[in-house]
Every structure is written in structure tokens, then in C-alpha cells.
Motif scaffolding. Structure first.
Motif, PDB file in Angstrom:
ATOM      1  N   ARG A  17      63.164   0.951  72.368  1.00 16.44           N
ATOM      2  CA  ARG A  17      62.811   2.089  71.530  1.00 16.44           C
ATOM      3  C   ARG A  17      61.505   2.714  71.983  1.00 16.44           C
ATOM      4  N   HIS A  18      61.265   2.789  73.259  1.00 11.87           N
ATOM      5  CA  HIS A  18      60.025   3.344  73.778  1.00 11.87           C
ATOM      6  C   HIS A  18      60.250   4.697  74.441  1.00 11.87           C
ATOM      7  N   GLN A  32      54.963   4.595  74.339  1.00 19.50           N
ATOM      8  CA  GLN A  32      54.776   4.435  72.896  1.00 19.50           C
ATOM      9  C   GLN A  32      56.113   4.057  72.268  1.00 19.50           C
ATOM     10  N   HIS A  33      56.064   3.121  71.335  1.00 19.50           N
ATOM     11  CA  HIS A  33      57.251   2.735  70.594  1.00 19.50           C
ATOM     12  C   HIS A  33      57.670   3.904  69.718  1.00 19.50           C
ATOM     13  N   ASP A  41      59.243   4.031  66.902  1.00 18.61           N
ATOM     14  CA  ASP A  41      59.106   3.830  65.458  1.00 18.61           C
ATOM     15  C   ASP A  41      57.729   3.310  65.057  1.00 18.61           C
ATOM     16  N   LEU A  42      57.158   2.431  65.863  1.00 22.25           N
ATOM     17  CA  LEU A  42      55.852   1.833  65.580  1.00 22.25           C
ATOM     18  C   LEU A  42      54.805   2.557  66.425  1.00 22.25           C
ATOM     19  N   LEU A  43      54.292   3.654  65.916  1.00 25.53           N
ATOM     20  CA  LEU A  43      53.429   4.532  66.705  1.00 25.53           C
ATOM     21  C   LEU A  43      52.120   3.880  67.126  1.00 25.53           C
ATOM     22  N   GLU A  44      51.709   2.824  66.438  1.00 28.36           N
ATOM     23  CA  GLU A  44      50.481   2.121  66.815  1.00 28.36           C
ATOM     24  C   GLU A  44      50.703   1.192  68.013  1.00 28.36           C
ATOM     25  N   ASP A  45      51.953   1.032  68.434  1.00 30.74           N
ATOM     26  CA  ASP A  45      52.315   0.209  69.590  1.00 30.74           C
ATOM     27  C   ASP A  45      52.436   1.129  70.809  1.00 30.74           C
ATOM     28  N   HIS A  64      50.079  -4.296  69.069  1.00 33.78           N
ATOM     29  CA  HIS A  64      51.446  -4.738  69.372  1.00 33.78           C
ATOM     30  C   HIS A  64      51.636  -6.222  69.128  1.00 33.78           C
ATOM     31  N   GLU A  96      44.418  -9.087  67.520  1.00 34.95           N
ATOM     32  CA  GLU A  96      45.630  -8.314  67.272  1.00 34.95           C
ATOM     33  C   GLU A  96      45.404  -6.813  67.294  1.00 34.95           C
ATOM     34  N   THR A 135      44.579   5.531  67.868  1.00 32.92           N
ATOM     35  CA  THR A 135      45.834   6.249  68.088  1.00 32.92           C
ATOM     36  C   THR A 135      46.052   6.457  69.581  1.00 32.92           C
TER      37      THR A 135
END
Length: 167
Positions: free
Chosen positions: A35-36, A59-60, A62-66, A90, A103, A133
Motif C-alpha cells: 500500500r505504498h 509513503q504508505h 493509509d498510514l501517512l506518518e509511515d 513506522h 518509535e 510529516t
């Protein structure tokens, strides 16, 4: 163009100071697996002994912080070397052989120790509060690595927004 040099950790500050220009920006692409989404930029330095670099952005979906923004030295006859990765959140990162674990957002930089141990040359990382971000990380990469024409390709990157959705 492109030296075939052995990289040493002590060279990183001088590589960071070289002025670089973005020559090509790939379009944003969704990866086939997972999902990247990501893009890649090709950069060059000017003058005699010019070097080539690339910057990758992932960037993932769905998980924008990843996310990860990486700076790579491209060499003509040798494998490219990742000089730094500016990562988002991540999960847990642990530096091999140390008690360092965290983390949050963190920056990986090339180290002779990691290369000697047979790890990814940019394995070791330090936690950072300099960004949270992807946009902030990308801006920091452009500033720290002296990418002088980034505003031509990313004209809104330096614009602050109170509300990210533009409303």
C-alpha cells in the motif's frame, strides 16, 4: 560523470554541501505490491567532477506518518549507496549492537561501522524532532543536501497551511 569512489563517513558533510539540481522527477506511482506510493528524483551537481544523486520518496497510502525520503549517491560502475534516509513513524527501530530503540521520526545516515558489519550502510539512526510529516522531511532533505532548485518542482512545499485539506 560519476566517480567510482569508496565512500567513507567523513565524506558525508562535503557531499551534503555540494549544490545539487533536480533534473528529472518521476510521477507519483502506486507500488504494485503493498500500500505504498512513491516517486524518484534524479539530481546532478555542476562543474568538473560532477556527481549524480537520486532522492526517493515513499509513503504508505493509509498510514501517512509511515514514510521515507532517501538520498542516494549514483555511481557509474558501482552499486548506488544510500547516504541518508529521513523516516517517519513506522514502528520500533533498534540500532544494532546498542540499547538505542525508539518509535518516532528518525534519520539514518551512512556509517562506516554499519558497512563494516555487513548491515545496510545507513542502518544506524537518530531520533529527530525536526519533522513530523513527509512534507517537512522533504523540505529538510532539500535544505540539508543543498538542492537549489526544488521550488521549481515543488512550488507549494514552502507554503505553510493551517489546514492541510485547504478548507
Amino acid at each position: 560523470m560519476g566517480d567510482t569512489v569508496d565512500i567513507r563517513e567523513q565524506m558525508i558533510p562535503s557531499l551534503m554541501k555540494e549544490e545539487k539540481q533536480i533534473m528529472v522527477v518521476s510521477s507519483l506511482k502506486e507500488k504494485q505490491c503493498g500500500r505504498h506510493r512513491g516517486m524518484t528524483m534524479e539530481l546532478e551537481t555542476a562543474g568538473e567532477g560532477a556527481r549524480r544523486y537520486s532522492i526517493f520518496v515513499r509513503q504508505h497510502a493509509d498510514l501517512l506518518e509511515d514514510f521515507s525520503v532517501g538520498v542516494v549517491l549514483v555511481r557509474d560502475e558501482d552499486m548506488p549507496i544510500i547516504l541518508a534516509r529521513y523516516n517517519g513513524v513506522h514502528g520500533l527501530h533498534a540500532n544494532f549492537g546498542t540499547n538505542t530503540k525508539f518509535e518516532g521520526c528518525h534519520i539514518h545516515k551512512y556509517s562506516d561501522q554499519a558497512a563494516t558489519l555487513g548491515l545496510k550502510s545507513e542502518h544506524f539512526a537518530d531520533e529527530t524532532g525536526e519533522y513530523t510529516t513527509l512534507e517537512e522531511a522533504l523540505r529538510l532533505v532539500f535544505q540539508e543536501w543543498k538542492v537549489i532548485n526544488y521550488a521549481q518542482h515543488f512550488p507549494t512545499l514552502d507554503q505553510l497551511s493551517l489546514f492541510p485539506d485547504g478548507r
